[in-house]
Design a protein around this motif. Structure first.
Motif, PDB file in Angstrom:
ATOM      1  N   GLY A   1      25.026   6.517  28.862  1.00 43.65           N
ATOM      2  CA  GLY A   1      26.004   5.467  29.130  1.00 43.65           C
ATOM      3  C   GLY A   1      27.423   5.920  28.872  1.00 43.65           C
ATOM      4  O   GLY A   1      28.356   5.576  29.616  1.00 43.65           O
ATOM      5  N   LYS A   2      27.628   6.704  27.826  1.00 45.71           N
ATOM      6  CA  LYS A   2      28.957   7.249  27.555  1.00 45.71           C
ATOM      7  C   LYS A   2      29.412   8.131  28.714  1.00 45.71           C
ATOM      8  O   LYS A   2      30.571   8.088  29.139  1.00 45.71           O
ATOM      9  CB  LYS A   2      28.933   8.055  26.262  1.00 45.71           C
TER      10      LYS A   2
ATOM     11  N   HIS B   1      32.752   8.988  33.778  1.00 53.19           N
ATOM     12  CA  HIS B   1      32.874   9.187  35.216  1.00 53.19           C
ATOM     13  C   HIS B   1      33.618   8.038  35.885  1.00 53.19           C
ATOM     14  O   HIS B   1      34.331   8.246  36.871  1.00 53.19           O
ATOM     15  CB  HIS B   1      31.484   9.360  35.838  1.00 53.19           C
ATOM     16  N   VAL B   2      33.471   6.844  35.368  1.00 51.78           N
ATOM     17  CA  VAL B   2      34.238   5.712  35.897  1.00 51.78           C
ATOM     18  C   VAL B   2      35.721   5.912  35.594  1.00 51.78           C
ATOM     19  O   VAL B   2      36.584   5.728  36.460  1.00 51.78           O
ATOM     20  CB  VAL B   2      33.723   4.385  35.303  1.00 51.78           C
TER      21      VAL B   2
ATOM     22  N   VAL C   1      30.750   3.351  42.348  1.00 54.57           N
ATOM     23  CA  VAL C   1      32.051   2.961  41.814  1.00 54.57           C
ATOM     24  C   VAL C   1      33.112   3.822  42.487  1.00 54.57           C
ATOM     25  O   VAL C   1      32.990   5.049  42.526  1.00 54.57           O
ATOM     26  CB  VAL C   1      32.100   3.146  40.282  1.00 54.57           C
ATOM     27  N   ILE C   2      34.159   3.199  43.025  1.00 52.02           N
ATOM     28  CA  ILE C   2      35.168   3.917  43.797  1.00 52.02           C
ATOM     29  C   ILE C   2      36.571   3.524  43.352  1.00 52.02           C
ATOM     30  O   ILE C   2      36.762   2.491  42.687  1.00 52.02           O
ATOM     31  CB  ILE C   2      35.024   3.628  45.311  1.00 52.02           C
ATOM     32  N   TYR C   3      37.525   4.353  43.717  1.00 49.70           N
ATOM     33  CA  TYR C   3      38.933   4.019  43.502  1.00 49.70           C
ATOM     34  C   TYR C   3      39.552   3.672  44.848  1.00 49.70           C
ATOM     35  O   TYR C   3      39.549   4.482  45.777  1.00 49.70           O
ATOM     36  CB  TYR C   3      39.676   5.193  42.874  1.00 49.70           C
TER      37      TYR C   3
ATOM     38  N   ARG D   1      35.290  15.430  38.732  1.00 44.14           N
ATOM     39  CA  ARG D   1      34.607  15.461  37.442  1.00 44.14           C
ATOM     40  C   ARG D   1      34.683  16.828  36.759  1.00 44.14           C
ATOM     41  O   ARG D   1      33.957  17.098  35.808  1.00 44.14           O
ATOM     42  CB  ARG D   1      33.148  15.042  37.616  1.00 44.14           C
ATOM     43  N   GLY D   2      35.558  17.692  37.247  1.00 41.64           N
ATOM     44  CA  GLY D   2      35.802  18.948  36.545  1.00 41.64           C
ATOM     45  C   GLY D   2      34.924  20.107  36.932  1.00 41.64           C
ATOM     46  O   GLY D   2      34.874  21.120  36.216  1.00 41.64           O
TER      47      GLY D   2
END
Length: 596
Positions: free
Chosen positions: A109-110, A115-116, A190-192, A575-576
């Protein structure tokens, strides 16, 4: 029902946030996207456009699979509404707070929240407010936290809105691993929205999903060149993003012995490139735990009886070490091969195996077994004397297979003193149709195929009912296509294997439909010409193609997946993960115009 709340503490009041948000806005968007015939088309915003659609939102609804990688292997229902969410009000709820699975969900969950939050653009505060999100994780067996070849990794995901305005997401799975995959899928929804400057999530979602193959792997060689712990962790992060579940760690080889084993510390002292390029006990345990949270098992490989050398200098168990000319004794320098006739060899192996079992707690072990040089053994007088004088054998291939079996039988006995698990072996002379049933019982051994996808050995193994893992080099060797590092020209397995080749490498076709014995497949990065500086772009996004091939079992080719692959590559970078670029960004923003 217990719950965990993950939030950032902000002292800035909502009104101030809103003022900053308004100040940050310009005169409005220049571009909008419109879904036309299944493609998102880039159009200029004109006067009167009251509800322009961002690229991310267009992708979400123009193709119901477009945000998801791998695409679900089951029911997929996605609505046509997005909701603005409050990233500081997301709760992950799960049953049985004290269970091992619940603790793993807490860590997963963390990661989900990280990622969000990474979707938020740097330097631009997002629009304040939004709906709260409640994620309910329901696990049928909270005690089941071991990933095996039989683990059911399925899940269901349902997303909707409650009467009080909250967004509710429910993930149901038989165990932690399925639940983790459900969280991964939810994170991709989930998107921006860069037009509204909001973090949004798709509402009205109903997904039932499960993998087609239970073994979905990536091999990383850390012996030819050292790979840092951070590099390994980035690899595991990217694997989790694509629902790959097996990190095959080829730790040692003839070039180096970089793992510090408590029973035999001299091996790494002699065999590591430096004391900074060693994996400690704490490093290994950290990596194994890190992988587990991400739904990945770690399979250690201790390759033998060939591919040994550095680290063994104080023993008399290794023959042909750095022998010259090396082409006469092995496939790449330095050569090195264990001497099966030395009784104390097996004491050393037992020490190594005991430490490996303690560190990794593996439920599968890889014993290597590739590229054994009969010419090395045949040129070693102590070996040939033992064969002829003590066993009344000759120097024939058949008798060298008997010698190899002496090694393999005793090595397995020493390993099984500490754990009995399935053993993986590479294809070799010993796994050929002539010898395999005599020396490698199918109830103990799984065979990993590294030759071509059309090799007769695949048909032979399947006909004899051996379980196999595909790593056919003509599609899944990711070190191919570069300049040769010994000699001239390109390396031995050229050409380069692009993501489209990986994607189209279909186990059903290779096995001619006998997929019941195909556990899955694994991409391999041998690191003669790779290290930390090139690691990510050698693996990604090509391994993502393998992830979808093995999870979704697509009945279509790479063409259907291309646009989604560009989105997944973009997600890697967010995400790197330094994934290689595939096309100009213009192609991503102008759907359909770059296809051949």
């Amino acid at each position: 029902m217990m719950f965990y709340r993950f939030h950032h503490v902000f002292v800035i009041i909502q009104l101030y946030l809103f003022a900053v948000y308004c100040q940050a806005q310009d005169d409005g968007p220049v571009w909008r996207w419109e879904c036309q015939a299944g493609q998102c088309k880039k159009l200029k915003v004109v006067e009167g456009d009251k509800n322009p659609i961002s690229r991310a939102v267009c992708h979400a609804f123009c193709d119901k699979n477009s945000l998801l990688w791998p695409k679900p292997n089951g029911k997929l229902e996605i609505g046509d509404i997005v909701m603005h969410i409050n990233v500081n009000s997301v709760d992950i709820l799960t049953d049985n707070n004290d269970s091992n699975a619940s603790k793993l969900i807490k860590d997963a969950g963390k990661r989900f929240l990280q990622h969000v939050n990474v979707l938020q653009p740097k330097g631009t505060p997002i629009k304040p407010g939004g709906h709260s999100v409640m994620v309910y994780v329901k696990i049928k067996d909270s005690s089941d936290t071991e990933l095996t070849l039989e683990t059911d990794e399925s899940y269901t995901l349902n997303v909707g809105q409650s009467n009080d305005g909250r967004l509710n997401a429910t993930i149901t799975a038989p165990n932690f691993y399925g639940a983790r995959h459900g969280l991964e899928t939810l994170g991709q929804l989930v998107i921006y929205d860069d037009i509204r400057n909001e973090i949004q999530v798709i509402r009205d979602v109903n997904i039932t999903d499960k993998p087609a193959y239970n073994y979905r792997g990536v091999l990383l060689d850390t012996a030819r060149n050292y790979i840092s712990v951070d590099g390994i962790k980035r690899t595991i992060d990217a694997m989790a993003m694509t629902k790959l579940n097996t990190f095959h760690w080829h730790i040692t080889d003839s070039q180096s012995f970089p793992i510090k084993l408590p029973s035999r510390p001299e091996f790494s002292k002699l065999g590591a490139f430096s004391n900074r390029k060693v994996y400690t006990v704490d490093d290994v345990k950290d990596i194994v735990n890190y992988a587990k949270i991400r739904g990945v098992r770690v399979i250690p490989e201790f390759d033998a009886p060939a591919h040994v050398g550095e680290g063994w200098q104080n023993t008399d168990f290794v023959e042909c070490f750095n022998a010259q000319p090396w082409q006469s004794f092995c496939v790449e320098p330095p050569c090195g091969q264990l001497n099966p006739t030395k009784p104390k060899l097996y004491d050393a192996l037992e020490d190594i195996y005991r430490d490996i079992v303690e560190l990794f707690q593996p439920n599968i072990f890889h014993m290597g077994g590739d590229e054994v040089s009969l010419s090395c053994w045949n040129s070693t007088e102590s070996i040939t004397d033992w064969m002829i004088k003590e066993r009344d054998w000759t120097r024939s291939t058949d008798d060298f297979m008997k010698l190899w079996n002496v090694f393999q039988t005793q090595a397995l006995e020493r390993f099984e003193k500490y754990k009995k698990v399935p053993i993986i072996m590479w294809t070799s002379t010993l796994t050929s149709a002539k010898y395999i049933e005599q020396y490698l019982p199918k109830d103990k051994y799984i065979i990993q195929v590294w030759t071509t996808g059309s090799d007769q050995v695949i048909d032979d193994l399947l006909s004899k009912k051996y379980r196999i893992i595909l790593s056919n080099y003509d599609a899944l060797y990711l070190d191919c296509g570069f300049e040769a590092w010994v000699g001239s020209g390109t390396n031995w397995c050229a050409p380069y294997k692009g993501w489209k080749t990986v994607y189209n490498n279909d186990p059903r076709k290779i096995s001619q439909g006998r997929v019941d014995l195909v556990l899955g497949a694994e991409a391999a990065l041998w690191t003669e010409q790779a290290d930390d500086s090139s690691l990510d772009n050698r693996l990604w996004p090509r391994c993502a193609a393998l992830g979808e091939r093995l999870w979704s079992d697509p009945q279509t080719g790479w063409q259907e997946a291309e646009q989604r692959m560009l989105i997944q590559r973009e997600r890697f970078v967010e995400r790197g993960i330094y994934a290689d670029t595939l096309q100009p960004q213009w192609c991503l923003e102008n759907n359909g115009y770059c296809y051949g």
